[in-house]
Motif scaffolding. Sequence first.
Motif, mmCIF file in Angstrom:
data_model
loop_
_atom_site.group_PDB
_atom_site.id
_atom_site.type_symbol
_atom_site.label_atom_id
_atom_site.label_comp_id
_atom_site.label_asym_id
_atom_site.label_seq_id
_atom_site.Cartn_x
_atom_site.Cartn_y
_atom_site.Cartn_z
ATOM 1 N N PRO A 168 51.399 99.815 82.557
ATOM 2 C CA PRO A 168 51.586 101.249 82.340
ATOM 3 C C PRO A 168 51.346 101.590 80.866
ATOM 4 O O PRO A 168 51.753 100.832 79.989
ATOM 5 N N GLY A 169 50.652 102.677 80.627
ATOM 6 C CA GLY A 169 50.431 103.130 79.252
ATOM 7 C C GLY A 169 49.259 102.476 78.556
ATOM 8 O O GLY A 169 48.998 102.741 77.395
ATOM 9 N N ILE A 170 48.507 101.650 79.256
ATOM 10 C CA ILE A 170 47.409 100.936 78.602
ATOM 11 C C ILE A 170 46.185 101.846 78.444
ATOM 12 O O ILE A 170 45.351 101.629 77.574
ATOM 13 N N GLY A 171 46.075 102.855 79.301
ATOM 14 C CA GLY A 171 44.948 103.798 79.170
ATOM 15 C C GLY A 171 44.123 103.987 80.428
ATOM 16 O O GLY A 171 42.996 104.470 80.367
ATOM 17 N N LYS A 172 44.685 103.657 81.593
ATOM 18 C CA LYS A 172 43.919 103.782 82.835
ATOM 19 C C LYS A 172 43.575 105.236 83.135
ATOM 20 O O LYS A 172 42.436 105.563 83.449
ATOM 21 N N SER A 173 44.587 106.109 83.020
ATOM 22 C CA SER A 173 44.331 107.519 83.339
ATOM 23 C C SER A 173 43.322 108.102 82.365
ATOM 24 O O SER A 173 42.454 108.889 82.745
ATOM 25 N N THR A 174 43.439 107.693 81.103
ATOM 26 C CA THR A 174 42.516 108.192 80.087
ATOM 27 C C THR A 174 41.094 107.763 80.434
ATOM 28 O O THR A 174 40.168 108.586 80.436
ATOM 29 N N LEU A 175 40.920 106.488 80.763
ATOM 30 C CA LEU A 175 39.594 105.976 81.096
ATOM 31 C C LEU A 175 39.030 106.689 82.317
ATOM 32 O O LEU A 175 37.873 107.115 82.341
ATOM 33 N N LEU B 77 45.841 119.226 79.347
ATOM 34 C CA LEU B 77 46.156 118.886 77.955
ATOM 35 C C LEU B 77 45.419 117.622 77.533
ATOM 36 O O LEU B 77 44.838 117.546 76.455
ATOM 37 N N ARG B 78 45.444 116.646 78.417
ATOM 38 C CA ARG B 78 44.747 115.397 78.111
ATOM 39 C C ARG B 78 43.249 115.651 77.989
ATOM 40 O O ARG B 78 42.579 115.133 77.098
ATOM 41 N N ALA B 79 42.734 116.473 78.900
ATOM 42 C CA ALA B 79 41.296 116.769 78.886
ATOM 43 C C ALA B 79 40.911 117.426 77.563
ATOM 44 O O ALA B 79 39.861 117.137 76.994
ATOM 45 N N MET C 1 41.080 102.497 71.583
ATOM 46 C CA MET C 1 41.835 103.710 71.889
ATOM 47 C C MET C 1 42.003 104.502 70.599
ATOM 48 O O MET C 1 42.603 104.037 69.644
ATOM 49 N N ARG C 2 41.402 105.693 70.587
ATOM 50 C CA ARG C 2 41.544 106.549 69.414
ATOM 51 C C ARG C 2 42.303 107.799 69.822
ATOM 52 O O ARG C 2 42.689 107.949 70.963
ATOM 53 N N SER C 3 42.429 108.722 68.883
ATOM 54 C CA SER C 3 43.185 109.921 69.243
ATOM 55 C C SER C 3 42.394 110.809 70.193
ATOM 56 O O SER C 3 42.954 111.653 70.877
ATOM 57 N N GLN C 4 41.058 110.628 70.269
ATOM 58 C CA GLN C 4 40.294 111.404 71.250
ATOM 59 C C GLN C 4 39.920 110.547 72.447
ATOM 60 O O GLN C 4 38.893 110.763 73.065
ATOM 61 N N GLY C 5 40.709 109.569 72.766
ATOM 62 C CA GLY C 5 40.452 108.792 73.965
ATOM 63 C C GLY C 5 39.805 107.453 73.665
ATOM 64 O O GLY C 5 39.765 106.999 72.524
ATOM 65 N N LEU C 6 39.289 106.822 74.728
ATOM 66 C CA LEU C 6 38.701 105.490 74.567
ATOM 67 C C LEU C 6 37.262 105.615 74.079
ATOM 68 O O LEU C 6 36.480 106.378 74.625
HETATM 69 P P1 TYD Z 1 47.310 106.534 79.820
HETATM 70 O O1 TYD Z 1 45.884 106.748 80.137
HETATM 71 O O2 TYD Z 1 48.261 107.598 80.228
HETATM 72 O O3 TYD Z 1 47.820 105.135 80.388
HETATM 73 P P2 TYD Z 1 48.035 104.676 81.905
HETATM 74 O O4 TYD Z 1 47.395 105.665 82.790
HETATM 75 O O5 TYD Z 1 47.389 103.326 81.951
HETATM 76 O O6 TYD Z 1 49.501 104.577 82.108
HETATM 77 O O7 TYD Z 1 47.356 106.264 78.269
HETATM 78 C C1 TYD Z 1 48.500 106.447 77.594
HETATM 79 C C2 TYD Z 1 48.423 105.995 76.165
HETATM 80 O O8 TYD Z 1 47.195 106.225 75.516
HETATM 81 C C3 TYD Z 1 49.456 106.775 75.423
HETATM 82 O O9 TYD Z 1 50.310 105.847 74.792
HETATM 83 C C4 TYD Z 1 48.721 107.593 74.449
HETATM 84 C C5 TYD Z 1 47.412 106.928 74.305
HETATM 85 N N1 TYD Z 1 46.297 107.868 74.096
HETATM 86 C C6 TYD Z 1 45.610 107.826 72.904
HETATM 87 O O10 TYD Z 1 45.908 107.049 72.002
HETATM 88 N N2 TYD Z 1 44.555 108.681 72.717
HETATM 89 C C7 TYD Z 1 44.175 109.577 73.671
HETATM 90 O O11 TYD Z 1 43.215 110.325 73.470
HETATM 91 C C8 TYD Z 1 44.908 109.614 74.903
HETATM 92 C C9 TYD Z 1 44.537 110.566 75.972
HETATM 93 C C10 TYD Z 1 45.955 108.735 75.065
#
Ligand code: TYD
Length: 459
Positions: free
Chosen positions: A97-104, A133-135, A266-271
């Motif tokens: 959880p929190g690794i970035g799956k939803s972001t990817l 918001l994420r988008a 992982m940057r502030s604008q996503g992966l």
């Molecule tokens: P997320 O995609 O929600 O993880 P998962 O779906 O695997 O649980 O990612 C969450 C983490 O990514 C959160 O700690 C914040 C970080 N993040 C960034 O650093 N930059 C970004 O642009 C975004 C969207 C998230």
Amino acid sequence: MEKSKGRTIFVCQHCGRESLKWLGRCPGCREWNSFIEKVVTAPAVSARPLPPTSPPQELSQVVIEAGDRFPLPMAEFNRVLGGGLVSGSLVLIGGDPGIGKSTLLLQVSALVAHSRVKVVYVSGEETQHQIKLRAERLGVKGENLYLLTETDLDVILSQLEGLNPGLVVVDSIQSVYSSELEGVPGSVNQVRECALRLMRWAKLSAVPVLISGHVTKDGAIAGPRVLEHMVDVVLYLEGERFSAYRLLRGVKNRFGSTNEVGVFEMRSQGLVEVDNPSQVFLSQRWGEAVGSVVVPALEGSRPLLVEIQALTNPTSFGLPRRTANGVDFGRLLLIVAVLSKRVGLKLGNQDIIANVTGGLKIEEPAADLGIALAIASSYRGVGVGPQLVAVGEVGLSGELRAVSQLERRVDEAARLGFKRCLVPKTSASISPVPKGIELVAVSTLREAIAVGLVRGKAL
Ligand code: TYD
Ligand code: MG
């Protein structure tokens, strides 16, 4: 005629193992108290064959249509998929959880939608507002990208009928459920059956479906491990919590190699895709540091230069400790034993820590020589030269053994400006040797240390 009564079985909620009697501890995953009772009235859905869509066809007559595999506009993702998404395939993206799956997944959806393919992004975890918001953070506008925040699989599937999409994303498989099935969302039963229905939908409509799944260490919800055998492709998104790098690793792929990795940051604008990972992983290297050796490792078919560090320190009391971060613990013990017995380093009273920088994990034995050199370097307080890389498997008699694909490794080292490469004598023949790099062939670990660690005139 008497109606057949339901049979009772017990299912482990952690790994999905079935048993005819209740067990206190699962023999499969060793979890306590994880079996719950389940009544099987009809044959389980999973046991039913897929509905026949066509009569049997001779293999030679099956035509592969162009467009069966469509490349994604994201090179690192494509690499792991083996060139693109196959239509009708079910792809699982697992990870902590929190690794970035939803972001990817949102980024991939947006890129695909941008190429005028209709994408449906189903989220059972976040509200539309949160996704928006994420988008915005990712700079995604989202034409052609349809959001569906829903957890009831029957509703999801009926919505999909009307939308006729070209790609479907379900984030996450643990959040969806079907009211026809027993168990809470995330339980083995629900996860398995929901994935199976999505699989069937994907196959019948020839649309690829990407699903995400959390892996939990404590096993509170069923991990995606129970799905691995049924989906077509399994990818894991990995990384250290405190490192920005993420590796997307293929674990199973019915349509390609499983050896590939994609590297992201992982940057502030996503992966963001990292196309020159070696440079990134070495960027913080500190010249001729004691206890640090660069190894040309292979991740799948991709050469990757990584820095291996080791630290030896006299044990203050009790047993000496060995700590392995990113390298295999068993290999570390083996290498330490060989260093003690065959090279004569007195490591019996030393704590030893071995570490791969950047949060990477290196499992191949080709990194042995690098680990051994790093330990010897720290123990003796002598650095290896900043322009040296080392590769080779260490055998129990202290011999160095050949490694696979030496050419690729040496090429990558030369490309990044390294001047010398310590290699096992048995695999030293590559021709032509890339310009600017010299191969130094050694046959034993003792010899490698004698050549690589020379006070004052390091290689
Ligand atoms: P997320 O995609 O929600 O993880 P998962 O779906 O695997 O649980 O990612 C969450 C983490 O990514 C959160 O700690 C914040 C970080 N993040 C960034 O650093 N930059 C970004 O642009 C975004 C969207 C998230
Ligand atoms: Mg998520």
